[in-house]
Design an enzyme around this catalytic site. Sequence first.
Site, PDB file in Angstrom:
ATOM      1  N   SER A  41      17.032  35.272  44.563  1.00  0.00           N
ATOM      2  CA  SER A  41      16.650  35.796  43.247  1.00  0.00           C
ATOM      3  C   SER A  41      17.718  36.694  42.608  1.00  0.00           C
ATOM      4  CB  SER A  41      15.309  36.526  43.327  1.00  0.00           C
ATOM      5  OG  SER A  41      14.280  35.595  43.631  1.00  0.00           O
ATOM      6  N   HIS A  95      20.235  26.319  55.381  1.00  0.00           N
ATOM      7  CA  HIS A  95      19.454  26.965  54.314  1.00  0.00           C
ATOM      8  C   HIS A  95      17.987  27.005  54.747  1.00  0.00           C
ATOM      9  CE1 HIS A  95      17.484  27.705  50.511  1.00  0.00           C
ATOM     10  NE2 HIS A  95      18.641  28.171  50.071  1.00  0.00           N
ATOM     11  N   ASN A 104      24.104  27.256  44.226  1.00  0.00           N
ATOM     12  CA  ASN A 104      23.383  26.241  44.996  1.00  0.00           C
ATOM     13  C   ASN A 104      22.427  25.539  44.028  1.00  0.00           C
ATOM     14  OD1 ASN A 104      21.874  24.732  46.743  1.00  0.00           O
ATOM     15  ND2 ASN A 104      20.942  26.477  47.812  1.00  0.00           N
ATOM     16  N   TRP A 105      22.811  24.345  43.615  1.00  0.00           N
ATOM     17  CA  TRP A 105      22.004  23.634  42.608  1.00  0.00           C
ATOM     18  C   TRP A 105      20.805  22.918  43.226  1.00  0.00           C
ATOM     19  CZ3 TRP A 105      26.500  21.191  39.219  1.00  0.00           C
ATOM     20  CH2 TRP A 105      27.019  22.206  38.397  1.00  0.00           C
ATOM     21  N   LYS A 106      20.739  22.914  44.531  1.00  0.00           N
ATOM     22  CA  LYS A 106      19.618  22.266  45.247  1.00  0.00           C
ATOM     23  C   LYS A 106      19.412  20.833  44.720  1.00  0.00           C
ATOM     24  CE  LYS A 106      17.856  26.863  46.090  1.00  0.00           C
ATOM     25  NZ  LYS A 106      16.738  27.749  46.393  1.00  0.00           N
ATOM     26  N   GLU A 138      19.878  35.604  53.272  1.00  0.00           N
ATOM     27  CA  GLU A 138      18.898  35.171  52.278  1.00  0.00           C
ATOM     28  C   GLU A 138      17.485  35.412  52.810  1.00  0.00           C
ATOM     29  OE1 GLU A 138      20.554  32.278  49.233  1.00  0.00           O
ATOM     30  OE2 GLU A 138      19.768  31.081  50.868  1.00  0.00           O
ATOM     31  N   GLU A 195      15.338  26.438  53.270  1.00  0.00           N
ATOM     32  CA  GLU A 195      14.514  25.297  52.838  1.00  0.00           C
ATOM     33  C   GLU A 195      14.659  24.134  53.820  1.00  0.00           C
ATOM     34  OE1 GLU A 195      16.077  25.177  48.860  1.00  0.00           O
ATOM     35  OE2 GLU A 195      14.981  27.006  48.373  1.00  0.00           O
ATOM     36  N   GLY A 235      13.829  32.214  45.174  1.00  0.00           N
ATOM     37  CA  GLY A 235      13.078  31.573  44.099  1.00  0.00           C
ATOM     38  C   GLY A 235      11.886  32.385  43.600  1.00  0.00           C
ATOM     39  N   GLY A 295      20.737  30.437  43.198  1.00  0.00           N
ATOM     40  CA  GLY A 295      20.008  29.187  42.969  1.00  0.00           C
ATOM     41  C   GLY A 295      19.649  29.042  41.497  1.00  0.00           C
TER      42      GLY A 295
HETATM   43  P1  PGA Z   1      17.398  31.592  44.133  1.00  0.00           P
HETATM   44  O1  PGA Z   1      17.911  30.685  45.345  1.00  0.00           O
HETATM   45  O2  PGA Z   1      18.590  32.271  43.538  1.00  0.00           O
HETATM   46  O3  PGA Z   1      16.734  30.645  43.203  1.00  0.00           O
HETATM   47  O4  PGA Z   1      16.435  32.598  44.729  1.00  0.00           O
HETATM   48  C1  PGA Z   1      18.901  31.134  46.217  1.00  0.00           C
HETATM   49  C2  PGA Z   1      19.106  30.157  47.344  1.00  0.00           C
HETATM   50  O5  PGA Z   1      18.151  29.531  47.794  1.00  0.00           O
HETATM   51  O6  PGA Z   1      20.243  29.959  47.809  1.00  0.00           O
END
Ligand code: PGA
Length: 251
Positions: free
Chosen positions: A214, A96, A8-10, A168, A98, A174, A235
């Site tokens: 993470s 997600h 997931n490159w966001k 998640e 976010e 993150g 991510g």
């Molecule tokens: P992260 O993000 O690996 O940076 O914790 C994962 C995600 O949000 O899908």
Amino acid sequence: MKKLIIANWKMNLSPEMAVEASKNLAKGETLWRATDKQVVLCPSFESIAVAKNALENSGIKLGAQDCFWEDKGAYTGEVSPMVLKSLGCEYVIIGHSERRRELRESDKDVNRKTAAAWRVGLTPVICVGETFEERQTGKKDFVIMNQVTKALEDLAWPSDGNLIIAYEPVWVIGSGQAVEPAEAEHVAMVIRQVLLDYFSAENAQKVKVIYGGSVNVDNVADFTGSSAIDGILVGNASLVAENFIELIKKV
Ligand code: PGA
């Protein structure tokens, strides 16, 4: 069963950066053709078409980070699942944390987007997870059961469809600190139980339950080594191709 590795490159890479990362990843060709792993990249919308070209014949699949619940019409700023499919996406991340947090995306939205993804033949990757407060107050399992239930409410399993549920924990995304693999295994079992309320045992078995939050080169094998966890959603650790390749080798 193949272990699924979703990047997931966001909103982190420009189209130029996404092309470069895709090309660098495509070079690991023998790795991508390994029968026990499937890698999926989810660039931001504006990079999907160029990433598709860069990944041609690499064995790496494409996904999107979101979609709207209608295919077409007066919906300013939204992105059609039908168009994502025609651009070469096979997967779409839905709900997600976010988006749930920053854009107030509701369980109902997640439900409608899941229906839309199935309608056009995309595999939904539905994200669920508890906040730190929910965890501290002992509500974790309930929150997750509720999110999965609401995401799937009134949906029928599509004849050629597939589904991925990503656990998640919101508070570890993150943060650099993943949960214990045993905890992810427990949640995977909770999710599997809910799936059986909705689908036949045969279809429920097709669902992949993956972990995200993470995941890095040091802890990835602890998750993917478990038979209860079908893959990972990554991510930060997927943004630099060389590092992501090292991570995939550990799966
Ligand atoms: P992260 O993000 O690996 O940076 O914790 C994962 C995600 O949000 O899908």
